[in-house]
Design a protein around this motif. Structure first.
Motif, PDB file in Angstrom:
ATOM      1  N   GLN A  84     -21.134  71.805   1.980  1.00 51.52           N
ATOM      2  CA  GLN A  84     -22.055  72.686   1.269  1.00 51.52           C
ATOM      3  C   GLN A  84     -21.415  73.061  -0.054  1.00 51.52           C
ATOM      4  O   GLN A  84     -20.214  73.334  -0.111  1.00 51.52           O
ATOM      5  CB  GLN A  84     -22.344  73.943   2.079  1.00 51.52           C
ATOM      6  CG  GLN A  84     -23.048  73.658   3.377  1.00 51.52           C
ATOM      7  CD  GLN A  84     -23.215  74.895   4.226  1.00 51.52           C
ATOM      8  OE1 GLN A  84     -22.690  75.951   3.919  1.00 51.52           O
ATOM      9  NE2 GLN A  84     -23.958  74.757   5.308  1.00 51.52           N
ATOM     10  N   LEU A  85     -22.200  73.065  -1.119  1.00 54.26           N
ATOM     11  CA  LEU A  85     -21.710  73.383  -2.450  1.00 54.26           C
ATOM     12  C   LEU A  85     -22.492  74.554  -3.021  1.00 54.26           C
ATOM     13  O   LEU A  85     -23.714  74.600  -2.900  1.00 54.26           O
ATOM     14  CB  LEU A  85     -21.875  72.180  -3.385  1.00 54.26           C
ATOM     15  CG  LEU A  85     -21.194  70.883  -2.973  1.00 54.26           C
ATOM     16  CD1 LEU A  85     -21.580  69.779  -3.927  1.00 54.26           C
ATOM     17  CD2 LEU A  85     -19.704  71.052  -2.944  1.00 54.26           C
ATOM     18  N   VAL A  86     -21.767  75.475  -3.666  1.00 53.48           N
ATOM     19  CA  VAL A  86     -22.401  76.569  -4.395  1.00 53.48           C
ATOM     20  C   VAL A  86     -21.832  76.539  -5.801  1.00 53.48           C
ATOM     21  O   VAL A  86     -20.621  76.690  -5.988  1.00 53.48           O
ATOM     22  CB  VAL A  86     -22.130  77.939  -3.741  1.00 53.48           C
ATOM     23  CG1 VAL A  86     -22.738  79.056  -4.567  1.00 53.48           C
ATOM     24  CG2 VAL A  86     -22.667  77.965  -2.321  1.00 53.48           C
ATOM     25  N   PHE A  87     -22.696  76.321  -6.787  1.00 50.11           N
ATOM     26  CA  PHE A  87     -22.248  76.247  -8.165  1.00 50.11           C
ATOM     27  C   PHE A  87     -22.134  77.643  -8.746  1.00 50.11           C
ATOM     28  O   PHE A  87     -23.029  78.473  -8.578  1.00 50.11           O
ATOM     29  CB  PHE A  87     -23.196  75.370  -8.987  1.00 50.11           C
ATOM     30  CG  PHE A  87     -23.120  73.935  -8.587  1.00 50.11           C
ATOM     31  CD1 PHE A  87     -22.105  73.128  -9.067  1.00 50.11           C
ATOM     32  CD2 PHE A  87     -24.043  73.397  -7.708  1.00 50.11           C
ATOM     33  CE1 PHE A  87     -22.013  71.808  -8.686  1.00 50.11           C
ATOM     34  CE2 PHE A  87     -23.957  72.079  -7.308  1.00 50.11           C
ATOM     35  CZ  PHE A  87     -22.939  71.286  -7.811  1.00 50.11           C
ATOM     36  N   LYS A  88     -21.031  77.917  -9.441  1.00 52.65           N
ATOM     37  CA  LYS A  88     -20.727  79.255  -9.951  1.00 52.65           C
ATOM     38  C   LYS A  88     -21.603  79.656 -11.117  1.00 52.65           C
ATOM     39  O   LYS A  88     -21.842  80.829 -11.345  1.00 52.65           O
ATOM     40  CB  LYS A  88     -19.262  79.346 -10.378  1.00 52.65           C
ATOM     41  CG  LYS A  88     -18.289  79.124  -9.251  1.00 52.65           C
ATOM     42  CD  LYS A  88     -18.326  80.301  -8.333  1.00 52.65           C
ATOM     43  CE  LYS A  88     -17.189  80.189  -7.344  1.00 52.65           C
ATOM     44  NZ  LYS A  88     -16.927  81.429  -6.673  1.00 52.65           N
ATOM     45  N   SER A  89     -22.093  78.701 -11.906  1.00 56.32           N
ATOM     46  CA  SER A  89     -22.830  79.032 -13.136  1.00 56.32           C
ATOM     47  C   SER A  89     -24.112  79.803 -12.856  1.00 56.32           C
ATOM     48  O   SER A  89     -24.416  80.777 -13.520  1.00 56.32           O
ATOM     49  CB  SER A  89     -23.139  77.762 -13.920  1.00 56.32           C
ATOM     50  OG  SER A  89     -23.984  76.926 -13.154  1.00 56.32           O
ATOM     51  N   ASN A  90     -24.876  79.392 -11.869  1.00 52.74           N
ATOM     52  CA  ASN A  90     -26.134  80.068 -11.583  1.00 52.74           C
ATOM     53  C   ASN A  90     -26.341  80.294 -10.090  1.00 52.74           C
ATOM     54  O   ASN A  90     -27.452  80.526  -9.653  1.00 52.74           O
ATOM     55  CB  ASN A  90     -27.309  79.271 -12.164  1.00 52.74           C
ATOM     56  CG  ASN A  90     -27.338  77.852 -11.660  1.00 52.74           C
ATOM     57  OD1 ASN A  90     -26.538  77.459 -10.827  1.00 52.74           O
ATOM     58  ND2 ASN A  90     -28.271  77.076 -12.173  1.00 52.74           N
ATOM     59  N   ASN A  91     -25.270  80.211  -9.317  1.00 47.45           N
ATOM     60  CA  ASN A  91     -25.301  80.409  -7.871  1.00 47.45           C
ATOM     61  C   ASN A  91     -26.296  79.471  -7.175  1.00 47.45           C
ATOM     62  O   ASN A  91     -26.898  79.828  -6.184  1.00 47.45           O
ATOM     63  CB  ASN A  91     -25.585  81.854  -7.508  1.00 47.45           C
ATOM     64  CG  ASN A  91     -24.396  82.745  -7.749  1.00 47.45           C
ATOM     65  OD1 ASN A  91     -23.260  82.288  -7.773  1.00 47.45           O
ATOM     66  ND2 ASN A  91     -24.651  84.021  -7.944  1.00 47.45           N
ATOM     67  N   ALA A  92     -26.475  78.282  -7.746  1.00 51.82           N
ATOM     68  CA  ALA A  92     -27.327  77.284  -7.110  1.00 51.82           C
ATOM     69  C   ALA A  92     -26.563  76.674  -5.940  1.00 51.82           C
ATOM     70  O   ALA A  92     -25.382  76.386  -6.052  1.00 51.82           O
ATOM     71  CB  ALA A  92     -27.706  76.202  -8.113  1.00 51.82           C
ATOM     72  N   ALA A  93     -27.238  76.499  -4.840  1.00 53.53           N
ATOM     73  CA  ALA A  93     -26.602  75.940  -3.653  1.00 53.53           C
ATOM     74  C   ALA A  93     -27.196  74.579  -3.346  1.00 53.53           C
ATOM     75  O   ALA A  93     -28.393  74.371  -3.487  1.00 53.53           O
ATOM     76  CB  ALA A  93     -26.795  76.862  -2.462  1.00 53.53           C
ATOM     77  N   ILE A  94     -26.325  73.679  -2.925  1.00 54.14           N
ATOM     78  CA  ILE A  94     -26.749  72.359  -2.475  1.00 54.14           C
ATOM     79  C   ILE A  94     -26.136  72.149  -1.103  1.00 54.14           C
ATOM     80  O   ILE A  94     -24.944  72.273  -0.935  1.00 54.14           O
ATOM     81  CB  ILE A  94     -26.289  71.245  -3.434  1.00 54.14           C
ATOM     82  CG1 ILE A  94     -26.927  71.435  -4.800  1.00 54.14           C
ATOM     83  CG2 ILE A  94     -26.630  69.889  -2.875  1.00 54.14           C
ATOM     84  CD1 ILE A  94     -26.546  70.396  -5.798  1.00 54.14           C
ATOM     85  N   GLY A  95     -26.965  71.789  -0.159  1.00 54.00           N
ATOM     86  CA  GLY A  95     -26.466  71.515   1.182  1.00 54.00           C
ATOM     87  C   GLY A  95     -26.642  72.602   2.167  1.00 54.00           C
ATOM     88  O   GLY A  95     -26.981  73.661   2.137  1.00 54.00           O
TER      89      GLY A  95
END
Length: 86
Positions: free
Chosen positions: A75-86
């Motif tokens: 699971q990935l959570v991107f820090k820039s906009n708190n978008a989550a993948i997975g």
């Protein structure tokens, strides 16, 4: 055929986040979960690569496949906009 479409949609979404900081949560089996911060370095047709910071000012590269996201092994959570993948 639908599986390939889903995997290509995941890859397309990942392509937009190359170079961004990410929080990685990976299931390594038998109740062991690894949580680390890193940067999404590059996406390839079948895998993506994340540079993870080590404990002693070193970094290492880890790679996962898009099917790992599909099966929620990663699971990935991107820090820039708190978008989550997975």
């Amino acid at each position: 055929m639908k599986g390939k479409e889903v995997l290509s949609a995941i890859k397309k979404d990942m392509d937009e986040h190359v170079g961004e900081k990410v929080l990685l949560k990976a299931n390594s089996g038998r109740r062991k979960v690894v949580v680390r911060e890193g940067i999404l370095e590059k996406t390839y047709p079948n895998i993506f690569v994340i540079r993870v910071d080590g404990t002693d000012n070193s970094s290492r590269m880890v790679s996962y496949s898009y099917s790992d996201i599909l099966t929620q092994t990663v699971q990935l959570v991107f820090k820039s906009n708190n978008a989550a993948i997975g």
